[in-house]
Design a protein around this motif. Sequence first.
Motif, PDB file in Angstrom:
ATOM      1  N   GLU A 133       0.824  -1.198   0.000  1.00 57.74           N
ATOM      2  CA  GLU A 133       0.000   0.000   0.000  1.00 57.74           C
ATOM      3  C   GLU A 133       0.859   1.248   0.000  1.00 57.74           C
ATOM      4  OE1 GLU A 133      -3.943   1.525   2.368  1.00 57.74           O
ATOM      5  OE2 GLU A 133      -2.295   0.660   3.467  1.00 57.74           O
ATOM      6  N   LEU A 134       2.064   1.155   0.577  1.00 58.12           N
ATOM      7  CA  LEU A 134       2.893   2.335   0.688  1.00 58.12           C
ATOM      8  C   LEU A 134       3.824   2.527  -0.492  1.00 58.12           C
ATOM      9  CD1 LEU A 134       3.820   2.149   4.420  1.00 58.12           C
ATOM     10  CD2 LEU A 134       2.372   3.807   3.327  1.00 58.12           C
ATOM     11  N   ILE A 136       5.224   3.411  -4.138  1.00 58.53           N
ATOM     12  CA  ILE A 136       4.833   4.523  -4.994  1.00 58.53           C
ATOM     13  C   ILE A 136       4.043   3.985  -6.181  1.00 58.53           C
ATOM     14  CG2 ILE A 136       5.664   6.372  -6.445  1.00 58.53           C
ATOM     15  CD1 ILE A 136       7.801   6.884  -4.572  1.00 58.53           C
ATOM     16  N   ARG A 138       2.016   1.198  -7.192  1.00 51.83           N
ATOM     17  CA  ARG A 138       1.452   0.026  -6.551  1.00 51.83           C
ATOM     18  C   ARG A 138       0.370  -0.583  -7.423  1.00 51.83           C
ATOM     19  NH1 ARG A 138      -1.900   3.189  -1.872  1.00 51.83           N
ATOM     20  NH2 ARG A 138      -3.419   4.122  -3.256  1.00 51.83           N
ATOM     21  N   ARG A 299      -1.711  -1.153  11.104  1.00 51.69           N
ATOM     22  CA  ARG A 299      -1.094  -0.054  10.352  1.00 51.69           C
ATOM     23  C   ARG A 299      -0.826   1.136  11.250  1.00 51.69           C
ATOM     24  NH1 ARG A 299      -3.268   4.355   7.837  1.00 51.69           N
ATOM     25  NH2 ARG A 299      -2.104   5.149   6.067  1.00 51.69           N
ATOM     26  N   LEU A 303       2.859   2.596  11.961  1.00 54.07           N
ATOM     27  CA  LEU A 303       3.271   3.929  11.543  1.00 54.07           C
ATOM     28  C   LEU A 303       3.653   4.794  12.733  1.00 54.07           C
ATOM     29  CD1 LEU A 303       0.861   4.722   8.599  1.00 54.07           C
ATOM     30  CD2 LEU A 303       3.212   4.035   8.527  1.00 54.07           C
ATOM     31  N   ASP A 310      -0.138  12.230  13.064  1.00 54.04           N
ATOM     32  CA  ASP A 310      -1.100  12.988  12.280  1.00 54.04           C
ATOM     33  C   ASP A 310      -1.068  14.459  12.636  1.00 54.04           C
ATOM     34  OD1 ASP A 310      -3.781  10.583  11.839  1.00 54.04           O
ATOM     35  OD2 ASP A 310      -2.110  11.178  10.580  1.00 54.04           O
ATOM     36  N   LEU A 320       2.529  16.020   4.871  1.00 54.32           N
ATOM     37  CA  LEU A 320       3.293  14.862   4.390  1.00 54.32           C
ATOM     38  C   LEU A 320       4.747  15.234   4.228  1.00 54.32           C
ATOM     39  CD1 LEU A 320       1.629  12.411   3.606  1.00 54.32           C
ATOM     40  CD2 LEU A 320       2.221  12.848   1.284  1.00 54.32           C
ATOM     41  N   TYR A 324       8.155  13.823   6.140  1.00 52.77           N
ATOM     42  CA  TYR A 324       9.175  13.107   5.398  1.00 52.77           C
ATOM     43  C   TYR A 324      10.500  13.823   5.474  1.00 52.77           C
ATOM     44  CZ  TYR A 324       5.713   9.955   3.471  1.00 52.77           C
ATOM     45  OH  TYR A 324       4.740   9.018   3.319  1.00 52.77           O
TER      46      TYR A 324
ATOM     47  N   ASP B 168      -7.237  18.851  -6.757  1.00 56.21           N
ATOM     48  CA  ASP B 168      -7.497  19.055  -5.339  1.00 56.21           C
ATOM     49  C   ASP B 168      -8.276  17.891  -4.760  1.00 56.21           C
ATOM     50  OD1 ASP B 168      -7.930  22.677  -5.400  1.00 56.21           O
ATOM     51  OD2 ASP B 168      -6.180  21.385  -5.200  1.00 56.21           O
ATOM     52  N   GLN B 169      -9.222  17.358  -5.539  1.00 58.04           N
ATOM     53  CA  GLN B 169      -9.972  16.218  -5.015  1.00 58.04           C
ATOM     54  C   GLN B 169      -9.060  15.014  -4.822  1.00 58.04           C
ATOM     55  OE1 GLN B 169     -12.904  17.249  -4.141  1.00 58.04           O
ATOM     56  NE2 GLN B 169     -12.200  19.074  -5.197  1.00 58.04           N
ATOM     57  N   LEU B 174      -5.836  11.596  -1.173  1.00 57.62           N
ATOM     58  CA  LEU B 174      -4.498  11.103  -0.822  1.00 57.62           C
ATOM     59  C   LEU B 174      -4.175  11.421   0.622  1.00 57.62           C
ATOM     60  CD1 LEU B 174      -1.837   9.847  -1.779  1.00 57.62           C
ATOM     61  CD2 LEU B 174      -1.084  12.107  -2.385  1.00 57.62           C
ATOM     62  N   GLN B 175      -4.511  12.655   1.034  1.00 52.60           N
ATOM     63  CA  GLN B 175      -4.219  13.035   2.405  1.00 52.60           C
ATOM     64  C   GLN B 175      -4.933  12.122   3.390  1.00 52.60           C
ATOM     65  OE1 GLN B 175      -2.176  15.057   3.713  1.00 52.60           O
ATOM     66  NE2 GLN B 175      -1.489  16.143   1.893  1.00 52.60           N
ATOM     67  N   GLU B 177      -5.911   9.148   2.841  1.00 52.04           N
ATOM     68  CA  GLU B 177      -5.402   7.782   2.759  1.00 52.04           C
ATOM     69  C   GLU B 177      -4.092   7.631   3.503  1.00 52.04           C
ATOM     70  OE1 GLU B 177      -5.068   4.540  -0.834  1.00 52.04           O
ATOM     71  OE2 GLU B 177      -4.059   6.457  -1.039  1.00 52.04           O
ATOM     72  N   VAL B 178      -3.335   8.720   3.577  1.00 52.02           N
ATOM     73  CA  VAL B 178      -2.025   8.624   4.179  1.00 52.02           C
ATOM     74  C   VAL B 178      -2.088   8.824   5.686  1.00 52.02           C
ATOM     75  CG1 VAL B 178       0.204   9.758   4.233  1.00 52.02           C
ATOM     76  CG2 VAL B 178      -0.856   9.278   2.091  1.00 52.02           C
ATOM     77  N   ASN B 179      -3.225   9.313   6.160  1.00 52.56           N
ATOM     78  CA  ASN B 179      -3.382   9.515   7.594  1.00 52.56           C
ATOM     79  C   ASN B 179      -3.133   8.241   8.375  1.00 52.56           C
ATOM     80  OD1 ASN B 179      -3.861  12.041   8.369  1.00 52.56           O
ATOM     81  ND2 ASN B 179      -6.078  11.955   8.189  1.00 52.56           N
ATOM     82  N   TYR B 340      -6.190   8.187 -10.375  1.00 53.74           N
ATOM     83  CA  TYR B 340      -5.756   8.538  -9.026  1.00 53.74           C
ATOM     84  C   TYR B 340      -4.354   8.028  -8.765  1.00 53.74           C
ATOM     85  CZ  TYR B 340      -5.282   8.267  -3.999  1.00 53.74           C
ATOM     86  OH  TYR B 340      -4.810   8.357  -2.735  1.00 53.74           O
ATOM     87  N   GLU B 341      -4.073   6.804  -9.211  1.00 53.21           N
ATOM     88  CA  GLU B 341      -2.747   6.251  -8.974  1.00 53.21           C
ATOM     89  C   GLU B 341      -1.686   7.053  -9.712  1.00 53.21           C
ATOM     90  OE1 GLU B 341      -1.710   3.684  -6.981  1.00 53.21           O
ATOM     91  OE2 GLU B 341      -3.738   3.712  -6.188  1.00 53.21           O
ATOM     92  N   ARG B 344      -1.065   9.998  -7.679  1.00 54.26           N
ATOM     93  CA  ARG B 344      -0.359   9.659  -6.449  1.00 54.26           C
ATOM     94  C   ARG B 344       1.115   9.433  -6.716  1.00 54.26           C
ATOM     95  NH1 ARG B 344       0.898   4.911  -3.989  1.00 54.26           N
ATOM     96  NH2 ARG B 344       0.982   4.929  -1.728  1.00 54.26           N
TER      97      ARG B 344
END
Lengths: 428, 368
Positions: A133-134, A136, A138, A299, A303, A310, A320, A324, B168-169, B174-175, B177-179, B340-341, B344
């Motif tokens: 999932e992480l 780049i 994927r 997860r 993390l 967060d 982000l 990083y 922006d959407q 993404l934001q 999802e990364v949380n 989307y990918e 990303r």
Amino acid sequence: MASTEIARQAGEGARAVPLAGHVGFDSMPDQLVNKSVNHGFCFNILCVGETGLGKSTLMDTLFNTKFEGEPTQHNQPGVTLKSNTYELQESNVRLKLTVVNTVGFGDQINKEDSYKSIVEFIDAQFEAYLQEELKIKRTLHSYHDTRIHACLYFIAPTGHSLKSLDLVTMKKLDSKVNIIPIVAKSDAISKSELAKFKIKITSELVSNGVQIYQFPTDDESVAEINSTMNSHLPFAVVGSTEEVKIGNKMVKARQYPWGTVQVENENHCDFVKLREMLIRVNMEDLREQTHTRHYELYRRCKLEEMGFKDTDPDSKPFSLQETYEAKRNEFMGELQKKEEEMRQMFVQRVKEKEAELKEAEKELHEKFDRLKKLHQDEKKKVEDKKKSLDDELNMFKQKKTAAELLHNQAQQAGGSTTLKRDKERKNV
Amino acid sequence: MRKSCCCKHKQAHLALWSCVANVPSHPQPSLSHSNMSESAKPHHLTPQGKGEKTHGSDFSYVGIDAILEQMRRKAMKQGFELNIMVVGQSGLGKSTLMNTLFKSKVSRKSVQPNPEERIPKTIEIKSISHDIEEKGVRMKLTVIDTPGFGDQINNENCWQPIMKFINDQYEAYLQEEVNINRKKRIPDSRVHCCIYFIPPTGHCLRPLDVEFMRRLSKVVNIVPVIAKADTLTLEERDDFKETIREELRANGIDVYPQKEFDEDADDRKINDKIREMIPFAVVGSDQEYQVNGKKILGRKTKWGTIEVENIAHCEFAYLRDLLIRTHMENIKDITGSIHYETYRVRRLNESNGHFVSRWGLSRRGELA
């Protein structure tokens, strides 16, 4: 140049609008289902239980196929997990089923670490998914999901209570996987004992705070059946792949001299209930719980362990990038420190080696000097001796010449006497 | 992956779209396409009764295919989301088409009645959400309108606000999802489909159209339609479509359904038929008239009534079937897994993304 003015009225302001005719999006669930059918499903079951509780047989019975050829070898020192993947197909549904068996669970003398390999295995599957999932680039769409969706915990049919090994293992696993406890080989217990056994097990699980999987009761269509089944946990099952003729049908059963235990008879055992709950009613829910609850928990822990947050103490969300960057600087700093250390160590080693070599060189020089001196001494001695020998030789030569001279003089003086002497000598 | 033989849904699709081949460009008796909600229904789940098997003598039945029913139940409970964007000059009938598609007042004009019809000085992006329900299936539909597009004298970079909105959407998704603590279901506000309205000039694509579609086909699924198609005769319409298709091909613009995302031969067959028909020539209307005793949506003029859902009159029915009845899931899929990918990957690469992969590698080292 056109600039932007964004006015958003979504989210909380969503209005419910009536439709004036048939639009057609009620085919959405069908589209979704068909997409999944084309893609195939996967389901992973973990069977945990002591040796000889009938885990493999139960899997065979559940899915109506002969999975493994021969029973596994039980001569490994620790607990190992063997996983096998099978492709099953029924009507138009393709299922990739993975059955993971624990080999050697409960066989050791010291069972303190038995649960560790199981927990490690489950974590490894979560980790693999997290890594994917992480990434780049994927490919989650075609990723083969190996996370364990259901864990069948086999309880030995003692009739008394849970073993401490069972309690400890279940406690460790309940936050990582959906546990469904079952009483194995339940044809060894009578009906009344079974009821008492079940009550004892449930109360022990509750008092120890073990969270087993509860069948979901929020959807009306299955709420009723699920809640009745919840009260029958743990299921008492019997597994068998042999068929016996009862009446005029062939059924799966175990034959004893005193009777036959039919696997699919609800009065004999709870196998049908298990199959119903595990496969026909709640398979999707098991997968969903694994993904949304257990995997998310893993997860989050992972993390946070890595230091990602967060929000920072001022409750401003970390971007982000900042996180990083910070991590990167930290990492680079560590790297540099390590490099420094290594360089220091290297320099140190070089110095030591140099000193050693110098020592050795010095020694060699000394030795050389000594030998040289020895050699010179010997030479001198030899020369002395030679000189003395020469002296002796000279003296001897002198004496010899002196003697000869004397001899010659004597000869001349008494030449005749020597002749006479010689004659006498001849006659004698 | 090997495909199994019985895929009733795909075959039904094929049947639906192959009817197209039989409709020539000259007027013919009308085929009505109103109720085409075919569904491949799997067998119903029956909770096991007392002991005995419920499937006759098939005692080897395990029940794996009950998972389809479980999925369906879950999907119905959760509901669906769809975000459509409409782009085009003012006066092309965008809001009317939206109302016609969803048979309700979902357009911006219906929600905020403007006292006067003004053309905004700048491009605005207005998105409105609606909850609609049909036969137990709930859907949250978001219509994103772009008033002001292409209306200025100088339309340079008019696609930029739109691209920014779309990105922006993606960013918001993404934001989330990364949380670390993320929601159970990430709210999906990504634009699934962008309907681009081409004015019915009858000649060719304007430079603005080409430019816009070229840029946006890379980030979102574009469905071009010829607006107000009742101003073109059938021959003009066919010529216009041919010209448009040629220009799209010449400029390398990949509109939905994209050739490269066809999964298998069945898909390709269906999508080829669709590709031969785009752009759809549509007419929108939210007014009902009586024709032959039936009440239907249409536009009444002095020389006749144009029936919106009559495929001999216009291709609205095809558009609706494509968007809603057959390809909706596919559209969302392509948005989620490809557009989307792509976003990303680009985003993670530019913000020290290489660190992320290195981070992953070093963690693997730690764990091992």
